[in-house]
Write a protein that holds these residues in place. Sequence first.
Motif, PDB file in Angstrom:
ATOM      1  N   VAL A   1      -5.248  10.704   1.815  1.00  0.00           N
ATOM      2  CA  VAL A   1      -5.727  11.474   2.964  1.00  0.00           C
ATOM      3  C   VAL A   1      -5.642  12.961   2.622  1.00  0.00           C
ATOM      4  CG1 VAL A   1      -5.107   9.686   4.623  1.00  0.00           C
ATOM      5  CG2 VAL A   1      -3.411  11.409   3.997  1.00  0.00           C
TER       6      VAL A   1
ATOM      7  N   TYR B   1      -1.340  12.240  -0.103  1.00  0.00           N
ATOM      8  CA  TYR B   1      -2.432  13.210   0.033  1.00  0.00           C
ATOM      9  C   TYR B   1      -2.653  14.026  -1.232  1.00  0.00           C
ATOM     10  CZ  TYR B   1       1.459  16.211   1.775  1.00  0.00           C
ATOM     11  OH  TYR B   1       2.632  16.889   1.945  1.00  0.00           O
TER      12      TYR B   1
ATOM     13  N   ARG C   1       0.827  -1.209   0.000  1.00  0.00           N
ATOM     14  CA  ARG C   1       0.000   0.000   0.000  1.00  0.00           C
ATOM     15  C   ARG C   1       0.860   1.258   0.000  1.00  0.00           C
ATOM     16  NH1 ARG C   1      -3.693  -0.691   4.641  1.00  0.00           N
ATOM     17  NH2 ARG C   1      -4.613  -2.170   3.171  1.00  0.00           N
TER      18      ARG C   1
ATOM     19  N   ASN D   1      -2.243   7.968   9.397  1.00  0.00           N
ATOM     20  CA  ASN D   1      -2.676   6.760   8.696  1.00  0.00           C
ATOM     21  C   ASN D   1      -1.583   5.701   8.694  1.00  0.00           C
ATOM     22  OD1 ASN D   1      -3.204   5.064   6.028  1.00  0.00           O
ATOM     23  ND2 ASN D   1      -5.147   6.013   6.656  1.00  0.00           N
TER      24      ASN D   1
ATOM     25  N   ASP E   1      -2.760  -0.176  -4.727  1.00  0.00           N
ATOM     26  CA  ASP E   1      -3.552   0.143  -3.546  1.00  0.00           C
ATOM     27  C   ASP E   1      -3.024   1.435  -2.927  1.00  0.00           C
ATOM     28  OD1 ASP E   1      -5.022   0.249  -1.238  1.00  0.00           O
ATOM     29  OD2 ASP E   1      -4.329  -1.667  -0.421  1.00  0.00           O
ATOM     30  N   ALA E   2      -3.814   2.484  -2.995  1.00  0.00           N
ATOM     31  CA  ALA E   2      -3.398   3.793  -2.482  1.00  0.00           C
ATOM     32  C   ALA E   2      -4.468   4.372  -1.577  1.00  0.00           C
ATOM     33  CB  ALA E   2      -3.117   4.747  -3.631  1.00  0.00           C
ATOM     34  N   THR E   3      -4.041   4.815  -0.398  1.00  0.00           N
ATOM     35  CA  THR E   3      -4.923   5.520   0.527  1.00  0.00           C
ATOM     36  C   THR E   3      -4.622   7.005   0.428  1.00  0.00           C
ATOM     37  OG1 THR E   3      -4.960   3.638   2.050  1.00  0.00           O
ATOM     38  CG2 THR E   3      -5.624   5.787   2.937  1.00  0.00           C
TER      39      THR E   3
ATOM     40  N   GLU F   1      -4.859  13.312  -4.911  1.00  0.00           N
ATOM     41  CA  GLU F   1      -5.699  12.421  -5.696  1.00  0.00           C
ATOM     42  C   GLU F   1      -5.067  12.164  -7.067  1.00  0.00           C
ATOM     43  OE1 GLU F   1      -8.320  10.798  -4.930  1.00  0.00           O
ATOM     44  OE2 GLU F   1      -9.122  11.743  -3.117  1.00  0.00           O
TER      45      GLU F   1
ATOM     46  N   ASN G   1      -1.798   1.936  10.265  1.00  0.00           N
ATOM     47  CA  ASN G   1      -1.437   0.715   9.532  1.00  0.00           C
ATOM     48  C   ASN G   1      -0.463  -0.139  10.329  1.00  0.00           C
ATOM     49  OD1 ASN G   1      -2.314   0.286   6.467  1.00  0.00           O
ATOM     50  ND2 ASN G   1      -2.277   2.493   6.854  1.00  0.00           N
TER      51      ASN G   1
ATOM     52  N   ILE H   1       0.438   5.462   0.958  1.00  0.00           N
ATOM     53  CA  ILE H   1      -0.380   6.490   1.609  1.00  0.00           C
ATOM     54  C   ILE H   1       0.123   7.844   1.120  1.00  0.00           C
ATOM     55  CG2 ILE H   1      -1.266   7.344   3.823  1.00  0.00           C
ATOM     56  CD1 ILE H   1       0.107   4.701   5.007  1.00  0.00           C
TER      57      ILE H   1
ATOM     58  N   GLU I   1      -2.374  13.865   8.389  1.00  0.00           N
ATOM     59  CA  GLU I   1      -3.215  12.680   8.268  1.00  0.00           C
ATOM     60  C   GLU I   1      -2.444  11.514   7.657  1.00  0.00           C
ATOM     61  OE1 GLU I   1      -6.282  12.266   9.500  1.00  0.00           O
ATOM     62  OE2 GLU I   1      -5.959  14.252  10.390  1.00  0.00           O
TER      63      GLU I   1
END
Length: 783
Positions: A206, A194, A190, A215, A202-204, A196, A219, A192, A211
């Motif tokens: 925030v 900030y 993954r 995050n 798989d990218a989160t 878009e 994890n 993480i 944040e």
Amino acid sequence: MLFYPIDIDDSSEGILLFGITEDGRREKFIDSSYRPYFLVLPSDKKKAAAEIEKIVREKSLPVTEITEDKRIFYGQEREFIKIYTKRHQDLQKVRDAIKILEAKRGGSGSIIDEFEYQISPYRMYLAEKQLSCLQWLEIETHRNQIKSIKKATANPPKLKILAFDMEVIEVQRGTPSIVMISIFGEGLSRVITYQEAKYTIDATVVKNEKELIKNFIENVRDYDPDIIVGYNTDLYDMPILRERAKQLKVDIGILSRDNSGITLSKRARFTTARLIGRVHIDIFNFVFNILSPILQSEQLTLKNVSQELLGDTKLEMEYEEILQAWDKGHELDKLARYCLKDSELVYELSKMLLPDIMELTKITGQSLFDTSRMPYSQLVEWYYIKKAKQQNRVIPNQPKFDEIKERQKITYEGGFVKEPEVGLHKGIAVVDFASLYPSIIATYNISIDTLNCNCCKESGYKVPDFPYWFCKNIRGFESQAIEELLMERLELKKQLKTLNPESHEYLELDTKQKALKTIINASYGYYAYPASRWYSKECAEAITALGRYWIKEVLTKAEQKGFHPIYADTDSAFLKIDSKEEVLQFIKEINQSLPGVMRLDFEDFYVKGLFVPRQIGGVAKKRYALVDEKGRLKIRGLEVVRRDLCRYARATQQEILRICLIEEDIPKAFKYLDERIKALREGKYDLKDLVVYEQLSKPVSEYKLISPHVAAAKRLLEKEIPVGEGSVIGYIIQKGSGSISERAYPIELAEPSKIDIDYYIENQILPTAMRILKVFKKENKLF
């Protein structure tokens, strides 16, 4: 209950053991049985005891008990005074108060010296109890307090490993900001961030950096790894993460299993980042300290080390591309995949290297965190400390700063080198002694406590050309310790011959024998290491003298057999031969005459080899290229394997070697050199091939002499590009006036039109190529 400790620390409660129970729970237990003490060697025990008690009483020192103890001190049993204190940190205070009794400090002279007051509590605890992390223990507990503890045997549990990597840029002047963190582990992959974007992994996403850190912490909490791994994370990622979390008011306590977060400590020149209870391993440390001498990589970056060890490498993305991707919001998916790939590589490296680090942890009897950062000298030292405690011996003190400085001035003759016969040779057998110096230590009973003993002046193990001898009656401490490792490794190698190389048992035993070899081969160097507790110039000198004697014996007997020695260095000889069978018989005869555990081995046969001269007169040791029977090149000491030259120069020399040795076409080699120079002049090259890489070993501000990579680093800092201790700087040389350093520019800021091609031709390409070609030019023929 069975318990498998993975980390250890100390506190006011006692020794803290973090690990895994037999049913898989992650637990912390406390052993309050540890009592801090140090030892005093008296010259007059009764007088010393009375004077110590008086000082303790008058100064109200935090001493809980004073007893007597017998310990072996450099081979002799001596009586010591043992002083216990309330807390470990009181040891130094009490020692400082009583050292005034030493005669050298103007005192009464009732005490000679004090010992074992500087070793950390959890390290002393492990040595005293003959334990280590990563071994099953059978413990009795009441709540979380350990009441009894002993070693047990069971299959090791599966440890959860999480790799991470960060992308950092300067969003504001002088302030590094984390814009992306990747994590990789079993079942987890993954990123993480900030910003878009259309991510293909798989990218989160925030809303901001704060944040992002939160995050990441979540994890880690959810995955709950036993080990967190990174590459250069001691010097870079962990300090930045800690500082940014502090600035943004993010609680990162959960990173450690005692909720203390990241603990930074300075060790020698380097910083370490610790996560108590959850082991942080910086793979770079192990690569730098232990693997670097055997790696071919020009610099120890994640990219090169992964390429060499894994056959895989980083995705290509320069710092300027990262900045643009983030600033303009395009190619963010490329950046995310770049970041994630780094974590994947670190994870794969950890799977490859952790077994070695774990075995070293068990041999030294220390923690996984500490062992993963130990250079060769410390691995030997902690093995010796463990053995000393096992045999009720006193651990020598570390030398003071002034003593280290004095030791650094001392020199002595090293191994024997027979200068190689310059040129090309055919039919070369290489024979070498198996672990020459360690086997000499074991065979000749070389130890500080056996040197020039009183009982063996006429009959002891004599050292050629020196007034030294070693005892034949009493086994020395270091020689016994090293012989045990040699015998254990020999037994493991016998077992390996009976196993399938693909089997789990084979891999397990092979890992163990390699770990033993690491410590065995460092044992000689530890005698001469200036900061060694077991330092002995005489022992080191004796070992090299005996080494010189035996390699010369091999050369003499080889000549008597009709072989022609063309080169020898320390423990190996290069012999020109007619048949391999004759050499094998020769080795068999030599081994029948060798004493103790010494053994000569057949390394390999080479169909031809080239030995080259120095740049200015003479010839260089370990500067040769060999071709084996399968047509493979083995290169030692030539620029091909140096890290301080550009790739273009190294590649040119390697191809010239191949043409000369394998194709045997010297005119073609000269023609190839002309073509390479012409291509440079015509601009037909990749700029990256002219980059020289060097690593910063300390902050840029601490450098007094400004070498090219430091000058290049300064230019990066001026452009607000973060670099520091541990950073690998890639630079090129541009046209202009001034020194090479003044014309060194980092690759990120290089201007292709200003590259000083003449510099590269005159200072890198021609010297490295002609190192090979002038051998043939001089001979004016090939064979």
